[in-house]
Design an enzyme around this catalytic site. Structure first.
Site, PDB file in Angstrom:
ATOM      1  N   ILE A   1       0.845  -1.206   0.000  1.00 55.95           N
ATOM      2  CA  ILE A   1       0.000   0.000   0.000  1.00 55.95           C
ATOM      3  C   ILE A   1       0.881   1.257   0.000  1.00 55.95           C
ATOM      4  CG2 ILE A   1      -1.883   1.193   1.171  1.00 55.95           C
ATOM      5  CD1 ILE A   1      -2.616  -1.543   2.448  1.00 55.95           C
TER       6      ILE A   1
ATOM      7  N   ASN B   1       9.532  -6.938   4.686  1.00 53.71           N
ATOM      8  CA  ASN B   1       8.517  -7.591   3.833  1.00 53.71           C
ATOM      9  C   ASN B   1       8.425  -6.889   2.472  1.00 53.71           C
ATOM     10  OD1 ASN B   1       6.547  -9.627   3.499  1.00 53.71           O
ATOM     11  ND2 ASN B   1       4.913  -8.125   3.816  1.00 53.71           N
TER      12      ASN B   1
ATOM     13  N   SER C   1      -7.349  -0.965  10.320  1.00 51.92           N
ATOM     14  CA  SER C   1      -7.978  -2.043   9.561  1.00 51.92           C
ATOM     15  C   SER C   1      -9.413  -2.232  10.021  1.00 51.92           C
ATOM     16  CB  SER C   1      -7.187  -3.330   9.821  1.00 51.92           C
ATOM     17  OG  SER C   1      -7.919  -4.450   9.400  1.00 51.92           O
TER      18      SER C   1
ATOM     19  N   TYR D   1      -2.596  -9.432  15.826  1.00 49.57           N
ATOM     20  CA  TYR D   1      -2.465  -8.399  14.784  1.00 49.57           C
ATOM     21  C   TYR D   1      -3.587  -7.373  14.930  1.00 49.57           C
ATOM     22  CZ  TYR D   1      -3.275  -6.081  10.351  1.00 49.57           C
ATOM     23  OH  TYR D   1      -3.521  -5.116   9.404  1.00 49.57           O
TER      24      TYR D   1
ATOM     25  N   LYS E   1      -3.675  -3.041  16.106  1.00 41.10           N
ATOM     26  CA  LYS E   1      -4.327  -1.904  15.429  1.00 41.10           C
ATOM     27  C   LYS E   1      -5.239  -1.173  16.416  1.00 41.10           C
ATOM     28  CE  LYS E   1      -2.471  -2.448  11.421  1.00 41.10           C
ATOM     29  NZ  LYS E   1      -1.453  -1.510  10.991  1.00 41.10           N
TER      30      LYS E   1
ATOM     31  N   PHE F   1     -10.549  -1.714   4.241  1.00 37.93           N
ATOM     32  CA  PHE F   1     -11.262  -2.972   4.040  1.00 37.93           C
ATOM     33  C   PHE F   1     -10.300  -3.914   3.292  1.00 37.93           C
ATOM     34  CE2 PHE F   1     -15.244  -2.693   6.233  1.00 37.93           C
ATOM     35  CZ  PHE F   1     -15.052  -1.448   6.790  1.00 37.93           C
TER      36      PHE F   1
ATOM     37  N   ARG G   1     -12.887 -21.409   7.344  1.00 38.72           N
ATOM     38  CA  ARG G   1     -11.633 -21.038   8.018  1.00 38.72           C
ATOM     39  C   ARG G   1     -11.967 -20.500   9.405  1.00 38.72           C
ATOM     40  NH1 ARG G   1      -7.834 -16.541   5.114  1.00 38.72           N
ATOM     41  NH2 ARG G   1      -9.575 -15.181   5.674  1.00 38.72           N
TER      42      ARG G   1
ATOM     43  N   ASP H   1     -13.124 -16.660  10.642  1.00 39.32           N
ATOM     44  CA  ASP H   1     -13.628 -15.829   9.539  1.00 39.32           C
ATOM     45  C   ASP H   1     -14.955 -15.172   9.905  1.00 39.32           C
ATOM     46  OD1 ASP H   1     -11.982 -15.569   7.382  1.00 39.32           O
ATOM     47  OD2 ASP H   1     -12.775 -17.292   6.275  1.00 39.32           O
TER      48      ASP H   1
HETATM   49  P1  NAD Z   1       3.439  -4.606   3.511  1.00 43.35           P
HETATM   50  O1  NAD Z   1       4.008  -5.685   4.356  1.00 43.35           O
HETATM   51  O2  NAD Z   1       3.517  -4.752   2.028  1.00 43.35           O
HETATM   52  O3  NAD Z   1       4.080  -3.197   3.912  1.00 43.35           O
HETATM   53  C1  NAD Z   1       4.555  -2.915   5.204  1.00 43.35           C
HETATM   54  C2  NAD Z   1       5.956  -2.347   5.053  1.00 43.35           C
HETATM   55  O4  NAD Z   1       6.467  -2.013   6.355  1.00 43.35           O
HETATM   56  C3  NAD Z   1       6.938  -3.327   4.423  1.00 43.35           C
HETATM   57  O5  NAD Z   1       7.638  -2.678   3.382  1.00 43.35           O
HETATM   58  C4  NAD Z   1       7.873  -3.714   5.567  1.00 43.35           C
HETATM   59  O6  NAD Z   1       9.185  -4.011   5.116  1.00 43.35           O
HETATM   60  C5  NAD Z   1       7.813  -2.456   6.432  1.00 43.35           C
HETATM   61  N1  NAD Z   1       8.099  -2.664   7.860  1.00 43.35           N
HETATM   62  C6  NAD Z   1       7.586  -3.597   8.704  1.00 43.35           C
HETATM   63  N2  NAD Z   1       8.068  -3.427   9.931  1.00 43.35           N
HETATM   64  C7  NAD Z   1       8.921  -2.355   9.892  1.00 43.35           C
HETATM   65  C8  NAD Z   1       9.729  -1.692  10.840  1.00 43.35           C
HETATM   66  N3  NAD Z   1       9.785  -2.087  12.108  1.00 43.35           N
HETATM   67  N4  NAD Z   1      10.462  -0.629  10.427  1.00 43.35           N
HETATM   68  C9  NAD Z   1      10.427  -0.222   9.139  1.00 43.35           C
HETATM   69  N5  NAD Z   1       9.695  -0.803   8.201  1.00 43.35           N
HETATM   70  C10 NAD Z   1       8.937  -1.877   8.576  1.00 43.35           C
HETATM   71  O7  NAD Z   1       1.919  -4.406   3.960  1.00 43.35           O
HETATM   72  P2  NAD Z   1       0.757  -3.527   3.311  1.00 43.35           P
HETATM   73  O8  NAD Z   1      -0.276  -4.451   2.824  1.00 43.35           O
HETATM   74  O9  NAD Z   1       1.325  -2.506   2.422  1.00 43.35           O
HETATM   75  O10 NAD Z   1       0.191  -2.841   4.645  1.00 43.35           O
HETATM   76  C11 NAD Z   1       0.596  -1.569   5.080  1.00 43.35           C
HETATM   77  C12 NAD Z   1      -0.109  -1.245   6.384  1.00 43.35           C
HETATM   78  O11 NAD Z   1      -1.524  -1.330   6.195  1.00 43.35           O
HETATM   79  C13 NAD Z   1       0.220  -2.207   7.524  1.00 43.35           C
HETATM   80  O12 NAD Z   1       0.306  -1.472   8.715  1.00 43.35           O
HETATM   81  C14 NAD Z   1      -0.973  -3.139   7.542  1.00 43.35           C
HETATM   82  O13 NAD Z   1      -1.188  -3.696   8.803  1.00 43.35           O
HETATM   83  C15 NAD Z   1      -2.096  -2.191   7.157  1.00 43.35           C
HETATM   84  N6  NAD Z   1      -3.250  -2.890   6.577  1.00 43.35           N
HETATM   85  C16 NAD Z   1      -3.060  -3.683   5.476  1.00 43.35           C
HETATM   86  C17 NAD Z   1      -4.153  -4.371   4.938  1.00 43.35           C
HETATM   87  C18 NAD Z   1      -3.988  -5.264   3.729  1.00 43.35           C
HETATM   88  O14 NAD Z   1      -4.892  -6.028   3.433  1.00 43.35           O
HETATM   89  N7  NAD Z   1      -2.903  -5.192   2.990  1.00 43.35           N
HETATM   90  C19 NAD Z   1      -5.413  -4.240   5.522  1.00 43.35           C
HETATM   91  C20 NAD Z   1      -5.569  -3.413   6.634  1.00 43.35           C
HETATM   92  C21 NAD Z   1      -4.458  -2.741   7.155  1.00 43.35           C
HETATM   93  C1  UD1 Z   2      -7.951 -11.053   6.330  1.00 43.64           C
HETATM   94  C2  UD1 Z   2      -7.521 -10.946   7.769  1.00 43.64           C
HETATM   95  C3  UD1 Z   2      -7.844  -9.553   8.291  1.00 43.64           C
HETATM   96  C4  UD1 Z   2      -7.180  -8.478   7.420  1.00 43.64           C
HETATM   97  C5  UD1 Z   2      -7.690  -8.689   5.982  1.00 43.64           C
HETATM   98  C6  UD1 Z   2      -7.114  -7.714   4.999  1.00 43.64           C
HETATM   99  C7  UD1 Z   2      -7.827 -13.252   8.590  1.00 43.64           C
HETATM  100  C8  UD1 Z   2      -8.602 -14.131   9.511  1.00 43.64           C
HETATM  101  N1  UD1 Z   2      -8.218 -11.968   8.539  1.00 43.64           N
HETATM  102  O1  UD1 Z   2      -9.297 -10.900   6.298  1.00 43.64           O
HETATM  103  O2  UD1 Z   2      -7.391  -9.388   9.615  1.00 43.64           O
HETATM  104  O3  UD1 Z   2      -7.533  -7.192   7.879  1.00 43.64           O
HETATM  105  O4  UD1 Z   2      -7.348 -10.020   5.559  1.00 43.64           O
HETATM  106  O5  UD1 Z   2      -5.758  -7.988   4.789  1.00 43.64           O
HETATM  107  O6  UD1 Z   2      -6.868 -13.657   7.963  1.00 43.64           O
HETATM  108  N2  UD1 Z   2     -10.708 -17.163   1.256  1.00 43.64           N
HETATM  109  C9  UD1 Z   2     -10.822 -18.381   0.616  1.00 43.64           C
HETATM  110  N3  UD1 Z   2      -9.677 -19.018   0.266  1.00 43.64           N
HETATM  111  C10 UD1 Z   2      -8.426 -18.511   0.511  1.00 43.64           C
HETATM  112  C11 UD1 Z   2      -8.328 -17.256   1.154  1.00 43.64           C
HETATM  113  C12 UD1 Z   2      -9.491 -16.623   1.522  1.00 43.64           C
HETATM  114  O7  UD1 Z   2     -11.925 -18.871   0.382  1.00 43.64           O
HETATM  115  O8  UD1 Z   2      -7.423 -19.151   0.178  1.00 43.64           O
HETATM  116  C13 UD1 Z   2     -11.950 -16.436   1.615  1.00 43.64           C
HETATM  117  C14 UD1 Z   2     -12.082 -16.129   3.092  1.00 43.64           C
HETATM  118  O9  UD1 Z   2     -12.714 -17.177   3.766  1.00 43.64           O
HETATM  119  C15 UD1 Z   2     -12.912 -14.836   3.051  1.00 43.64           C
HETATM  120  C16 UD1 Z   2     -12.472 -14.161   1.759  1.00 43.64           C
HETATM  121  O10 UD1 Z   2     -11.885 -15.182   0.968  1.00 43.64           O
HETATM  122  O11 UD1 Z   2     -14.289 -15.139   2.939  1.00 43.64           O
HETATM  123  C17 UD1 Z   2     -11.425 -13.062   1.960  1.00 43.64           C
HETATM  124  O12 UD1 Z   2     -10.344 -13.589   2.717  1.00 43.64           O
HETATM  125  P1  UD1 Z   2      -8.991 -12.733   2.984  1.00 43.64           P
HETATM  126  O13 UD1 Z   2      -8.477 -12.241   1.689  1.00 43.64           O
HETATM  127  O14 UD1 Z   2      -8.103 -13.594   3.808  1.00 43.64           O
HETATM  128  O15 UD1 Z   2      -9.464 -11.451   3.788  1.00 43.64           O
HETATM  129  P2  UD1 Z   2     -10.273 -11.315   5.182  1.00 43.64           P
HETATM  130  O16 UD1 Z   2     -10.875 -12.606   5.574  1.00 43.64           O
HETATM  131  O17 UD1 Z   2     -11.195 -10.179   5.032  1.00 43.64           O
END
Ligand code: NAD
Ligand code: UD1
Length: 336
Positions: free
Chosen positions: A12, A35, A124, A149, A153, A178, A292, A295
């Site tokens: 992101i 990561n 989140s 996790y 948050k 989301f 799962r 969920d």
């Molecule tokens: P990501 O893992 O791709 O990005 C996180 C970045 O933070 C990585 O580049 C990692 O190397 C860096 N990082 C981790 N720990 C660190 C530290 N101690 N110091 C410096 N850098 C560090 O994840 P993302 O999907 O881009 O998510 C970004 C943020 O959004 C996270 O805080 C995540 O929890 C939050 N978030 C993500 C999702 C999702 O579905 N991707 C959903 C809700 C919230």
């Molecule tokens: C997951 C995380 C949540 C995080 C969100 C966004 C869990 C329990 N929750 O949620 O904390 O904020 O991602 O990153 O991991 N599914 C399948 N097969 C798969 C994977 C997923 O059927 O291999 C289904 C799941 O049951 C769900 C949907 O796909 O119904 C979405 O799953 P996922 O992408 O893991 O997101 P969240 O469940 O929303």
């Protein structure tokens, strides 16, 4: 003046850097690459035509953060850095509390020392737990998190509220994401999971590209239109644009604000598979597997508050999210 983007090399963060630069902001990145890869930053440079300044820095390193604030004129921070794997957080809770909460405290301390009091934070939808019915609204109760996790948050959201109580000059925007999917239109940057993906979209795209053989659909007997789980998938570039709008508001006003960033629409697992098949022309092999653990059945946003107060709304539909994911995956089958 620059925006410090922690975790700016991540999924992101990298997309948000593209939108920030497009909106005229100068960006400085701090990432420890736990990561992600510096290649993502290079590619953001390729997309934007800018050479980005970055530090290989762990945000828990107070001295290094202090140096970054001393060397740059930083007016605000967008804080993405953190660990995000739900299952891993159950196995390694202390790592998650240390990295996510410990890291945030060190960052806030460094900001305070530098007189920088403007922050946008990645939260989140997981903070709503499973006690609320969708559409989820920002004023609904939080607190029933089901894993470390999610708890990180929630606790960080509380810390940020407390900071503002202690000093009303802080301007803080908490964004509750989301389900971000998709990739930048160029196909140059996208999601790059290190291990077998836990989330649905990267799993589907790795099946499509031949890295994984078959998707497990976790449950088809839920009380939803086709029996599979429903989520609010949002294009990562729309999400990134939401950060630009949130930053503008944060710079202009003090106080703590919370916004959902979602589309307001629920899409089922089978609907996402079909959309991906249409976008990619590939057949996604799947089988129905048991539900799962942990969920939620249905989770989608009420996205009106962000529209009313930030003037932001997600624009891209599910087909475009799949097309952009596929372009990224097809061009980069092994990631960066
Ligand atoms: P990501 O893992 O791709 O990005 C996180 C970045 O933070 C990585 O580049 C990692 O190397 C860096 N990082 C981790 N720990 C660190 C530290 N101690 N110091 C410096 N850098 C560090 O994840 P993302 O999907 O881009 O998510 C970004 C943020 O959004 C996270 O805080 C995540 O929890 C939050 N978030 C993500 C999702 C999702 O579905 N991707 C959903 C809700 C919230
Ligand atoms: C997951 C995380 C949540 C995080 C969100 C966004 C869990 C329990 N929750 O949620 O904390 O904020 O991602 O990153 O991991 N599914 C399948 N097969 C798969 C994977 C997923 O059927 O291999 C289904 C799941 O049951 C769900 C949907 O796909 O119904 C979405 O799953 P996922 O992408 O893991 O997101 P969240 O469940 O929303």
């Amino acid at each position: 003046m620059s925006v410090l983007v922690t975790g700016g090399a991540g999924y992101i963060g990298s997309h948000t850097c593209v939108e920030l630069i497009g909106a005229g902001y100068d960006v400085v990145i701090a990432d420890n690459f736990s990561n992600s890869s510096p290649e993502a930053i290079r590619r953001v440079g390729e997309i934007t035509g800018k050479n980005l300044k970055y530090y290989d820095c762990d945000i828990r390193d107070a001295e290094h953060l202090g140096k970054i604030f001393a060397e740059n004129k930083i007016s605000s921070v967008i804080h993405f850095a953190g660990l995000k794997a739900v299952g891993e957080s159950v196995q390694k809770p202390l790592e998650y509390y240390d990295n996510n909460i410990g890291g945030t405290i060190v960052l806030l301390e460094a900001m305070k020392n530098a007189g920088c009091k403007k922050l946008v934070f990645s939260s989140s939808a997981t903070v709503y737990g499973d006690g609320n019915a969708s559409p989820l609204k920002e004023d609904m109760p939080t607190g029933e998190t089901t894993n470390p996790y999610g708890s990180t948050k929630l606790y960080i959201e509380r810390i940020l509220q407390d900071i503002h109580v202690s000093d009303s000059e802080w301007g803080i925007t908490i964004l509750r994401y989301f389900n971000p999917i998709g990739a930048h239109k160029s196909g140059l940057i996208g999601e790059n999971p290190r291990d077998i993906p836990n989330n649905l979209m990267p799993y589907i795209s790795q099946v499509a590209v031949g890295r994984l053989c078959r998707l497990n659909v976790f449950g088809d007997d839920y009380d939803t239109r086709d029996g599979t789980g429903v989520r609010d998938y949002i294009h990562v570039s729309d999400l990134a644009d939401g950060h630009v709008k949130a930053l503008k508001k944060t710079l202009a006003e003090n106080g703590v604000r919370i916004y959902n960033l979602g589309t307001g629409k629920g899409v089922s697992v089978l609907e996402l598979i079909r959309a991906f098949e249409k976008a990619s022309g590939k057949k996604i092999d799947y089988k129905i597997a048991p539900r799962r653990d942990g969920d939620v059945v249905v989770c989608y946003a009420d996205a009106d508050k962000a529209m009313l107060e930030l003037g932001w709304r997600a624009k891209r539909d599910i087909l475009e999210m799949c097309e952009d994911t596929w372009r990224w995956q097809k061009n980069n089958p092994e990631g960066f």
